[in-house]
Design a protein around this motif. Sequence first.
Motif, short mmCIF file in Angstrom:
data_model
loop_
_atom_site.label_atom_id
_atom_site.label_comp_id
_atom_site.label_asym_id
_atom_site.label_seq_id
_atom_site.Cartn_x
_atom_site.Cartn_y
_atom_site.Cartn_z
N ALA A 73 16.49 -156.93 30.43
CA ALA A 73 17.86 -157.99 30.79
C ALA A 73 17.17 -159.44 30.10
CB ALA A 73 18.81 -156.85 31.11
N ALA A 115 13.61 -157.89 26.17
CA ALA A 115 15.46 -157.88 26.36
C ALA A 115 16.31 -157.09 25.65
CB ALA A 115 15.44 -158.87 26.48
N THR A 116 16.63 -156.00 25.47
CA THR A 116 17.67 -154.69 25.25
C THR A 116 18.75 -154.91 25.05
OG1 THR A 116 17.59 -152.93 27.30
CG2 THR A 116 15.75 -152.74 25.00
N ALA A 117 19.55 -155.44 26.68
CA ALA A 117 21.05 -156.21 26.75
C ALA A 117 20.90 -157.71 26.98
CB ALA A 117 20.81 -155.55 28.33
N SER A 336 14.87 -157.46 35.34
CA SER A 336 14.90 -155.84 34.62
C SER A 336 15.86 -155.34 35.53
CB SER A 336 13.26 -155.30 34.97
OG SER A 336 13.01 -155.18 36.09
N ARG A 340 20.02 -156.41 35.31
CA ARG A 340 20.56 -155.66 34.85
C ARG A 340 22.07 -154.60 35.50
NH1 ARG A 340 19.32 -151.81 30.69
NH2 ARG A 340 21.25 -149.75 31.23
N GLU A 357 15.97 -146.80 28.14
CA GLU A 357 15.84 -148.71 27.69
C GLU A 357 14.15 -148.86 28.38
OE1 GLU A 357 18.29 -150.12 26.43
OE2 GLU A 357 19.62 -148.21 26.18
N HIS A 380 14.77 -148.63 23.01
CA HIS A 380 16.68 -149.16 23.51
C HIS A 380 16.94 -148.43 22.83
CE1 HIS A 380 20.40 -150.54 23.54
NE2 HIS A 380 20.61 -150.25 22.28
#
Length: 415
Positions: A73, A115-117, A336, A340, A357, A380
């Motif tokens: 993230a 990075a999904t967030a 990570s 998060r 994720e 994601h």
Amino acid sequence: MPDSQAQPPDGATADSTTLLLCGARLTDGRTVDVRLSGARIEAVGTAGSLSTAATARSARVDLGGYLLLPAPAEPHGHADTALTALAPEGPVSYATEDVQRRATEAALLQLGHGATALRSHVRIGDVQGLGPLEAVLEARRALRGLAEVTTVAVPRLLTGVAGADGLAMLRDSLKTGASVVGGSPDADPDPTGYTEAVLEAAAEHGCPVDLHTDGDDPARLARLAAMAGGLRPGVSIGPCAGLARLPADVASRTADQLAAAGVTVVCLPQGGCAGSELRGVAPVRLLRAAGVPVAAGSGAMRDVANPVGRGDPLEAAFLLASQGGLRVPDAYDAVSAAARAAMGLPEVRVEAGFPAELLAVRGERLAGVLSLAYSRIVIHRGRVVARTSAVREYCDSAAAVALELPRQGRPDPRP
């Protein structure tokens, strides 16, 4: 039998979208199949154990040769200024459509890295008012389903006569859609008053706090720790490179105070960001030894503060391991799990019941992945949202043939 199994998540049905990840390697050395249902990991089992009639109808992704990880993230980005170093000569445009385009492109680049967030610090006030924030929020809406974007409102001044407008703008930004209260107390004539104003606004609206500070004033950090202790849903500060320039005993005492207050430090191993003239990285080993949660972000992404910023969390982890002295697993944890947690997001593990994720990177071990993270598959909410593939080719070499060295290349077109 599967190693772990969970009931379908709330609201899931037999028609829920499922995805089967086949033959993935985990950091503990196991090779597994992973079944995703909706936005959750439904089951994890030994390779081949999940290939039943039900899963035969699922979409399948072959992850042979890939290491499967919880997705990283981005806890500290600047979407409103991203990619402005690429602009032609002349002043940078902060028109809504230009900021939205840059913010969207930057987010997609970071998503491609894994990075999904994403958490973006966005300046408010001055000539632009809430325009950049509104543009980043538009980008957030356009990216829904691909990545999760949150915004931090960053007013310039919050104290004195000039600060009254900043306070009004800060409250307006929260009504507009900003979800985190931030700012740069170092740039205000009254840094302590600025911090107090931010914490009061956060408490009033039930928002997290994420402050940008160099961290070179131990008395100021001690005051922050005293004010922030117990504030929920949490306080983060960064990049705090100034902590590394303090005497060791002073830095250690300050770290203890931050740890006692539950303050997270977000360091920027890849360089500075907007408003930072001094470079360097927070003393991550000292902070971790004191019990301070330490996350790592990217900071500037090709703007005037860092015209070559990549926005790659795996590069941040690489730098923490190669230069910061962290163990490889701890370095990846900073981008990570710790990232998060700093963003208030649920934990991710490659186990049943956890959010889907995930990041698959070609390689066998985490150290090798951080060293040569070329090919990546990003997942994601249970679906593949980005792929990056790389092939390295060499000309013919008798030495390579004689030593039977591994080669990558295109398939021979001949029958």
